[in-house]
Design a protein around this motif. Structure first.
Motif, PDB file in Angstrom:
ATOM      1  N   ALA A 173      -5.225   6.464  -6.133  1.00  0.00           N
ATOM      2  CA  ALA A 173      -6.502   6.338  -5.176  1.00  0.00           C
ATOM      3  C   ALA A 173      -6.779   5.155  -4.844  1.00  0.00           C
ATOM      4  O   ALA A 173      -7.701   4.831  -3.191  1.00  0.00           O
ATOM      5  CB  ALA A 173      -8.050   6.310  -6.837  1.00  0.00           C
ATOM      6  N   ASP A 174      -6.601   3.847  -5.499  1.00  0.00           N
ATOM      7  CA  ASP A 174      -6.227   3.111  -3.881  1.00  0.00           C
ATOM      8  C   ASP A 174      -6.295   2.390  -2.807  1.00  0.00           C
ATOM      9  O   ASP A 174      -6.368   2.311  -1.823  1.00  0.00           O
ATOM     10  CB  ASP A 174      -6.036   1.288  -4.761  1.00  0.00           C
ATOM     11  N   LEU A 175      -4.721   3.672  -2.906  1.00  0.00           N
ATOM     12  CA  LEU A 175      -4.087   3.213  -1.156  1.00  0.00           C
ATOM     13  C   LEU A 175      -5.259   3.855  -0.333  1.00  0.00           C
ATOM     14  O   LEU A 175      -5.354   4.207   0.533  1.00  0.00           O
ATOM     15  CB  LEU A 175      -2.603   4.256  -1.443  1.00  0.00           C
ATOM     16  N   ARG A 176      -5.197   5.486  -0.831  1.00  0.00           N
ATOM     17  CA  ARG A 176      -5.952   6.307   0.334  1.00  0.00           C
ATOM     18  C   ARG A 176      -7.342   5.831   0.262  1.00  0.00           C
ATOM     19  O   ARG A 176      -7.467   5.829   1.183  1.00  0.00           O
ATOM     20  CB  ARG A 176      -6.119   7.088  -0.930  1.00  0.00           C
ATOM     21  N   ALA A 177      -8.006   4.567  -0.004  1.00  0.00           N
ATOM     22  CA  ALA A 177      -8.963   4.060  -0.182  1.00  0.00           C
ATOM     23  C   ALA A 177      -8.978   3.193   0.285  1.00  0.00           C
ATOM     24  O   ALA A 177      -9.805   3.199   2.440  1.00  0.00           O
ATOM     25  CB  ALA A 177     -10.468   4.101  -1.106  1.00  0.00           C
ATOM     26  N   ALA A 178      -7.998   2.576   0.972  1.00  0.00           N
ATOM     27  CA  ALA A 178      -7.141   1.328   1.855  1.00  0.00           C
ATOM     28  C   ALA A 178      -7.655   1.867   3.211  1.00  0.00           C
ATOM     29  O   ALA A 178      -7.546   0.966   4.270  1.00  0.00           O
ATOM     30  CB  ALA A 178      -6.559   0.766   1.444  1.00  0.00           C
ATOM     31  N   ALA A 210      -2.900   3.093  10.056  1.00  0.00           N
ATOM     32  CA  ALA A 210      -3.128   2.048   8.889  1.00  0.00           C
ATOM     33  C   ALA A 210      -2.531   2.301   8.009  1.00  0.00           C
ATOM     34  O   ALA A 210      -2.349   1.694   6.912  1.00  0.00           O
ATOM     35  CB  ALA A 210      -5.257   3.169   9.264  1.00  0.00           C
ATOM     36  N   ILE A 211      -1.554   3.556   7.832  1.00  0.00           N
ATOM     37  CA  ILE A 211      -0.412   3.719   6.549  1.00  0.00           C
ATOM     38  C   ILE A 211       0.474   2.516   6.603  1.00  0.00           C
ATOM     39  O   ILE A 211       0.551   2.269   6.031  1.00  0.00           O
ATOM     40  CB  ILE A 211       0.130   4.671   6.439  1.00  0.00           C
ATOM     41  N   THR A 212       0.503   2.167   8.246  1.00  0.00           N
ATOM     42  CA  THR A 212       1.626   1.117   8.241  1.00  0.00           C
ATOM     43  C   THR A 212       0.902  -0.345   7.771  1.00  0.00           C
ATOM     44  O   THR A 212       1.672  -1.384   6.456  1.00  0.00           O
ATOM     45  CB  THR A 212       1.867   0.981  10.164  1.00  0.00           C
ATOM     46  N   ALA A 213      -0.353  -0.221   8.414  1.00  0.00           N
ATOM     47  CA  ALA A 213      -0.175  -1.787   7.293  1.00  0.00           C
ATOM     48  C   ALA A 213      -0.871  -2.274   6.034  1.00  0.00           C
ATOM     49  O   ALA A 213      -0.829  -2.615   5.644  1.00  0.00           O
ATOM     50  CB  ALA A 213      -2.223  -1.585   8.299  1.00  0.00           C
ATOM     51  N   VAL A 214      -1.066  -0.638   5.628  1.00  0.00           N
ATOM     52  CA  VAL A 214      -1.310  -0.620   4.663  1.00  0.00           C
ATOM     53  C   VAL A 214      -0.167  -0.951   3.418  1.00  0.00           C
ATOM     54  O   VAL A 214      -0.514  -1.594   2.588  1.00  0.00           O
ATOM     55  CB  VAL A 214      -2.127   0.759   3.908  1.00  0.00           C
ATOM     56  N   ALA A 215       1.098   0.259   3.975  1.00  0.00           N
ATOM     57  CA  ALA A 215       1.481  -0.462   3.453  1.00  0.00           C
ATOM     58  C   ALA A 215       2.842  -1.967   3.539  1.00  0.00           C
ATOM     59  O   ALA A 215       2.394  -2.140   2.896  1.00  0.00           O
ATOM     60  CB  ALA A 215       3.448   0.816   4.191  1.00  0.00           C
ATOM     61  N   THR A 216       2.188  -2.849   4.644  1.00  0.00           N
ATOM     62  CA  THR A 216       2.297  -3.895   5.041  1.00  0.00           C
ATOM     63  C   THR A 216       1.475  -4.543   3.653  1.00  0.00           C
ATOM     64  O   THR A 216       2.415  -5.562   3.048  1.00  0.00           O
ATOM     65  CB  THR A 216       2.029  -5.088   6.485  1.00  0.00           C
ATOM     66  N   ARG A 226       6.937   0.260   0.691  1.00  0.00           N
ATOM     67  CA  ARG A 226       7.565   1.423   2.099  1.00  0.00           C
ATOM     68  C   ARG A 226       6.418   2.192   2.412  1.00  0.00           C
ATOM     69  O   ARG A 226       5.609   2.632   1.532  1.00  0.00           O
ATOM     70  CB  ARG A 226       8.519   2.784   1.740  1.00  0.00           C
ATOM     71  N   ARG A 227       5.828   2.658   4.031  1.00  0.00           N
ATOM     72  CA  ARG A 227       5.278   3.167   4.393  1.00  0.00           C
ATOM     73  C   ARG A 227       5.438   4.443   4.227  1.00  0.00           C
ATOM     74  O   ARG A 227       4.603   5.833   3.672  1.00  0.00           O
ATOM     75  CB  ARG A 227       5.469   2.870   6.049  1.00  0.00           C
ATOM     76  N   ARG A 228       6.662   5.477   3.729  1.00  0.00           N
ATOM     77  CA  ARG A 228       6.433   6.708   3.313  1.00  0.00           C
ATOM     78  C   ARG A 228       5.503   7.348   2.053  1.00  0.00           C
ATOM     79  O   ARG A 228       5.251   7.625   1.416  1.00  0.00           O
ATOM     80  CB  ARG A 228       7.719   7.261   2.732  1.00  0.00           C
ATOM     81  N   ASP A 229       5.761   5.426   0.799  1.00  0.00           N
ATOM     82  CA  ASP A 229       5.681   6.095   0.229  1.00  0.00           C
ATOM     83  C   ASP A 229       4.183   5.734  -0.068  1.00  0.00           C
ATOM     84  O   ASP A 229       3.050   6.521  -0.636  1.00  0.00           O
ATOM     85  CB  ASP A 229       5.187   4.677  -0.900  1.00  0.00           C
ATOM     86  N   VAL A 230       3.053   5.282   0.814  1.00  0.00           N
ATOM     87  CA  VAL A 230       1.484   5.659   0.813  1.00  0.00           C
ATOM     88  C   VAL A 230       1.185   6.861   1.709  1.00  0.00           C
ATOM     89  O   VAL A 230       0.205   7.300   1.415  1.00  0.00           O
ATOM     90  CB  VAL A 230       1.244   4.383   2.288  1.00  0.00           C
ATOM     91  N   ALA A 263      -1.220  13.239  -0.768  1.00  0.00           N
ATOM     92  CA  ALA A 263      -0.576  13.597  -2.462  1.00  0.00           C
ATOM     93  C   ALA A 263      -1.531  14.801  -2.808  1.00  0.00           C
ATOM     94  O   ALA A 263      -3.315  14.322  -2.595  1.00  0.00           O
ATOM     95  CB  ALA A 263      -0.685  12.632  -2.999  1.00  0.00           C
ATOM     96  N   PRO A 264      -1.611  15.753  -3.433  1.00  0.00           N
ATOM     97  CA  PRO A 264      -2.973  16.820  -3.392  1.00  0.00           C
ATOM     98  C   PRO A 264      -4.029  15.876  -4.768  1.00  0.00           C
ATOM     99  O   PRO A 264      -3.695  15.184  -5.412  1.00  0.00           O
ATOM    100  CB  PRO A 264      -2.539  17.966  -4.771  1.00  0.00           C
ATOM    101  N   ALA A 265      -5.495  15.759  -4.536  1.00  0.00           N
ATOM    102  CA  ALA A 265      -6.347  15.079  -5.239  1.00  0.00           C
ATOM    103  C   ALA A 265      -6.459  15.393  -6.251  1.00  0.00           C
ATOM    104  O   ALA A 265      -5.824  16.970  -6.836  1.00  0.00           O
ATOM    105  CB  ALA A 265      -7.593  15.171  -4.416  1.00  0.00           C
ATOM    106  N   ALA A 266      -6.364  14.639  -7.948  1.00  0.00           N
ATOM    107  CA  ALA A 266      -6.257  15.098  -8.806  1.00  0.00           C
ATOM    108  C   ALA A 266      -7.867  15.726  -9.582  1.00  0.00           C
ATOM    109  O   ALA A 266      -8.901  15.344  -9.019  1.00  0.00           O
ATOM    110  CB  ALA A 266      -6.563  13.389 -10.012  1.00  0.00           C
TER     111      ALA A 266
END
Length: 286
Positions: A242-247, A261-267, A272-276, A282-285
């Motif tokens: 949830a924190d990664l999504r929010a960022a 945005a994904i690259t910046a948050v991963a850095t 890793r960029r693919r994890d972000v 990912a489906p929302a809980a």
């Protein structure tokens, strides 16, 4: 041995820490060839030359903390005039917590060639003997002499992850160890190396708290090098999905593309960029 050919230069000589058998062939040759030998202690130089069977035929001058500012121009001028000037300190490498740095800087600025005849170093000798990590280390030289500045320096070093190497005088080592234990914690692994390469060489590998107690019971003698393990690496907590999504959403709201945005948050999180990317998509809980 022949004298120098007129190609003036400065050469730093690494001297044995205690055992004359560690002297290099270049040290022996240079002591005999040099036009000028600048020594931290001329009496120790005389004893070293005698132990090595070397006759110093050049001019011997003293070069120590109290006169290096005055004597440096004289030595640089001699080298500029064609002399081979050799610098030797009491033990180990000149300019490493010993006289020499000022002379090297002055020689470089004057265009005088500077070279080194490598030799023993208490820093790397103690590090190798310590049994502590050697892949990354830093040398801190002598700690401040008085308690307040010493404790401030140690507080600044408490989070250093590299192995630390210090020099210390026998009459100050108990106070320094007590301050080290207080700043780094009494369980931090360390090694006290005393009289390296000499007859009474001793290496005590104990936690800082135990070394502080040992030193407090009686003043250790001889040259002392302290090696202290670095601070344990701090492992950052893995951020929640949830924190990664929010960022990422916050950056997108500011006009950043999702890709950037994904690259910046991963850095920023060291991920890793693919994890972000996976977290964002990912489906929302429920």
């Amino acid at each position: 041995m022949t004298k120098s050919s007129g190609n003036g230069r400065l050469i730093l000589l690494g001297a044995p820490l205690g055992n004359p058998g560690d002297a290099s062939a270049r040290l022996r040759d240079t002591l005999g060839e040099a036009d000028v030998v600048a020594a931290e202690d001329t009496r120790r130089l005389t004893r070293l030359a005698r132990d090595l069977g070397v006759t110093v035929t050049g001019r011997i001058v003293s070069y120590f903390e109290g006169n290096e500012e005055r004597r440096t121009p004289e030595l640089v001028d001699a080298a500029r005039d064609g002399a081979l000037v050799a610098l030797v300190t009491d033990a180990g490498m000149p300019s490493v917590s010993d006289p020499g740095y000022r002379l090297v800087r002055a020689a470089v600025e004057a265009g005088v060639p500077v070279s080194v005849a490598p030799g023993p170093s208490a820093v790397t000798t103690a590090l190798a003997l310590s049994g502590l990590a050697t892949d990354r280390f830093c040398f801190e030289g002598f700690l401040p002499r008085t308690g307040g500045p010493r404790r401030a320096r140690l507080r600044a070093l408490a989070a250093e992850e590299r192995t630390l190497v210090f020099f210390e005088a026998p009459h100050r080592v108990a106070g320094s160890l007590a301050d080290l234990a207080a700043a780094f914690g009494p369980e931090r692994p360390a090694a006290l190396c005393r009289e390296l390469t000499k007859t009474y060489e001793e290496v005590l590998r104990r936690p800082l708290g135990e070394l502080a107690t040992w030193a407090a019971d009686g003043e250790p003698r001889g040259e002392i090098t302290l090696v202290v393990a670095g601070a344990p690496a701090v492992v950052a907590p893995v951020p929640a999905v949830a924190d990664l999504r929010a960022a990422v959403a916050d950056l997108e709201a500011e006009g950043t593309s999702r890709r950037d945005a994904i690259t910046a948050v991963a850095t920023g999180y060291g991920l890793r960029r693919r994890d972000v990317y996976a977290a964002v998509h990912a489906p929302a809980a429920d």
